[in-house]
Enzyme design. Structure first.
Site, PDB file in Angstrom:
ATOM      1  CD1 TRP A   1      16.645  25.231  -6.316  1.00 42.08           C
ATOM      2  CD2 TRP A   1      18.286  23.711  -6.458  1.00 42.08           C
ATOM      3  NE1 TRP A   1      17.662  25.779  -7.065  1.00 42.08           N
ATOM      4  CE2 TRP A   1      18.680  24.862  -7.169  1.00 42.08           C
ATOM      5  CE3 TRP A   1      19.169  22.627  -6.405  1.00 42.08           C
ATOM      6  CZ2 TRP A   1      19.916  24.958  -7.824  1.00 42.08           C
ATOM      7  CZ3 TRP A   1      20.392  22.718  -7.058  1.00 42.08           C
ATOM      8  CH2 TRP A   1      20.758  23.870  -7.765  1.00 42.08           C
TER       9      TRP A   1
ATOM     10  N   GLY B   1      10.481  29.129  -5.084  1.00 48.63           N
ATOM     11  CA  GLY B   1      10.397  27.675  -5.106  1.00 48.63           C
ATOM     12  C   GLY B   1      10.394  27.165  -6.541  1.00 48.63           C
ATOM     13  N   GLY B   2       9.206  26.907  -7.057  1.00 51.72           N
ATOM     14  CA  GLY B   2       9.055  26.273  -8.372  1.00 51.72           C
ATOM     15  C   GLY B   2       9.893  26.901  -9.477  1.00 51.72           C
TER      16      GLY B   2
ATOM     17  CD  GLU C   1       8.422  31.408   1.428  1.00 49.28           C
ATOM     18  OE1 GLU C   1       8.895  31.507   0.295  1.00 49.28           O
ATOM     19  OE2 GLU C   1       8.394  30.351   2.066  1.00 49.28           O
TER      20      GLU C   1
ATOM     21  CG  HIS D   1       9.443  26.503   3.587  1.00 49.73           C
ATOM     22  ND1 HIS D   1       8.290  25.846   3.225  1.00 49.73           N
ATOM     23  CD2 HIS D   1       9.791  27.277   2.529  1.00 49.73           C
ATOM     24  CE1 HIS D   1       7.967  26.203   1.988  1.00 49.73           C
ATOM     25  NE2 HIS D   1       8.868  27.069   1.539  1.00 49.73           N
TER      26      HIS D   1
HETATM   27  C1  PEP Z   1       8.799  28.443  -1.370  1.00 47.56           C
HETATM   28  O1  PEP Z   1       8.751  27.240  -1.253  1.00 47.56           O
HETATM   29  O2  PEP Z   1       9.490  29.094  -0.584  1.00 47.56           O
HETATM   30  C2  PEP Z   1       8.034  29.059  -2.431  1.00 47.56           C
HETATM   31  C3  PEP Z   1       7.848  30.336  -2.388  1.00 47.56           C
HETATM   32  O3  PEP Z   1       7.530  28.225  -3.425  1.00 47.56           O
HETATM   33  P1  PEP Z   1       6.863  28.681  -4.823  1.00 47.56           P
HETATM   34  O4  PEP Z   1       7.752  29.759  -5.406  1.00 47.56           O
HETATM   35  O5  PEP Z   1       6.849  27.446  -5.661  1.00 47.56           O
HETATM   36  O6  PEP Z   1       5.511  29.213  -4.499  1.00 47.56           O
END
Ligand code: PEP
Length: 257
Positions: free
Chosen positions: A14, A240-241, A173, A101
């Site tokens: 979040w 994330g989002g 990521e 992260h």
């Molecule tokens: C994250 O912050 O780990 C992420 C993957 O963000 P988003 O899904 O918004 O790209």
């Protein structure tokens, strides 16, 4: 162990969103929507901001949804104003802690060395690290993706024994895909996930490599989740989002079934 034997882990990061009452509402909605999803196949975790951990823990009591923190400091206690330690997070009910992260690497000076120290603290407190790695756009365009990710994996895991590493969660990521709406194709994700697993087999052994959960993260949404999650080395998602909307997050969870 065949790839299919690994459970999938869908975790909602979040970030710095939701007040305590808002976090409670979101946790309650997610809990209702993922009830009945067998955790041995698809495990669900929520990572609210620190201030909401206890409230969300109480809301998740009696469910299979796990609690995660977004970061922790490596010392257990002491004069470190503003920091939160791994034993504190364990005592709040966390099962997982995200470490390294890219937003922490980018904005808060996180390095492979400090990520490694945080991971050590997390394991020492009996929790599971979700260790994030990923290349920037410039690094990808320079053809350095596997080199950069490989270095982050090795640095983050430095000093851990195979038995400890087997319990880790890694999250690939790509920085260029986080919060940008731009997702790695399933082929791009699978290529890096497979390379990470091969690296783990070289650093430790194949059995250890086969046990590590490797999540993909970067603009995962209901529309692209199923395709990503069916790749043999993609064992879940760090979201994330889309984790801020219960319906979208639950749809991603169900795409993992
Ligand atoms: C994250 O912050 O780990 C992420 C993957 O963000 P988003 O899904 O918004 O790209």
């Amino acid at each position: 162990m065949a790839a299919q034997a690994r459970r999938k882990l869908i975790a909602g990061n979040w970030k710095m969103n939701k007040t305590v009452p808002e976090a409670l509402t979101l946790a309650r909605e997610v809990k209702g929507m993922v009830a009945g999803v067998p955790a041995e196949r698809v495990e669900v975790a929520l990572a609210p901001p620190f201030v909401s951990l206890l409230a969300v823990a109480a809301e998740l009591q009696g469910t299979e949804v796990k609690l995660a923190a977004q970061n922790c400091y490596w010392e257990a206690s002491g004069a470190y104003t503003g920091e939160v330690s791994a034993p504190m997070l364990a005592s709040a009910g966390c099962a997982y802690v995200i470490v390294g992260h890219s937003e922490r690497r980018q904005y808060f000076g996180e390095t492979d060395e400090t990520v490694n120290k945080r991971a050590r603290a997390v394991v020492g407190a009996g929790m599971t690290p979700i260790l994030c790695v990923g290349e920037t756009l410039e690094e990808r365009e320079a053809g350095r993706t596997l080199e950069v990710v490989g270095r982050q994996v090795e640095g983050g895991l430095k000093g851990f024994q195979a038995a400890e590493v087997a319990g880790f969660v890694l999250a690939y990521e790509p920085v260029w895909a986080i919060g940008t709406g731009r997702t790695a194709t399933s082929a791009q994700a699978q290529e890096v996930h497979r390379a990470i697993r091969e690296q783990l087999a070289r650093l430790y052994d194949q059995a250890t490599a086969n046990r590590v959960i490797i999540q993909y993260g970067g603009s995962v949404k209901p529309e692209n989740a199923a395709e990503l999650l069916k790749q043999p080395d993609v064992d879940g998602a760090l979201v994330g989002g889309a984790s801020l909307k219960a319906g979208d997050f639950a749809a991603i969870v169900k795409a993992g079934l």
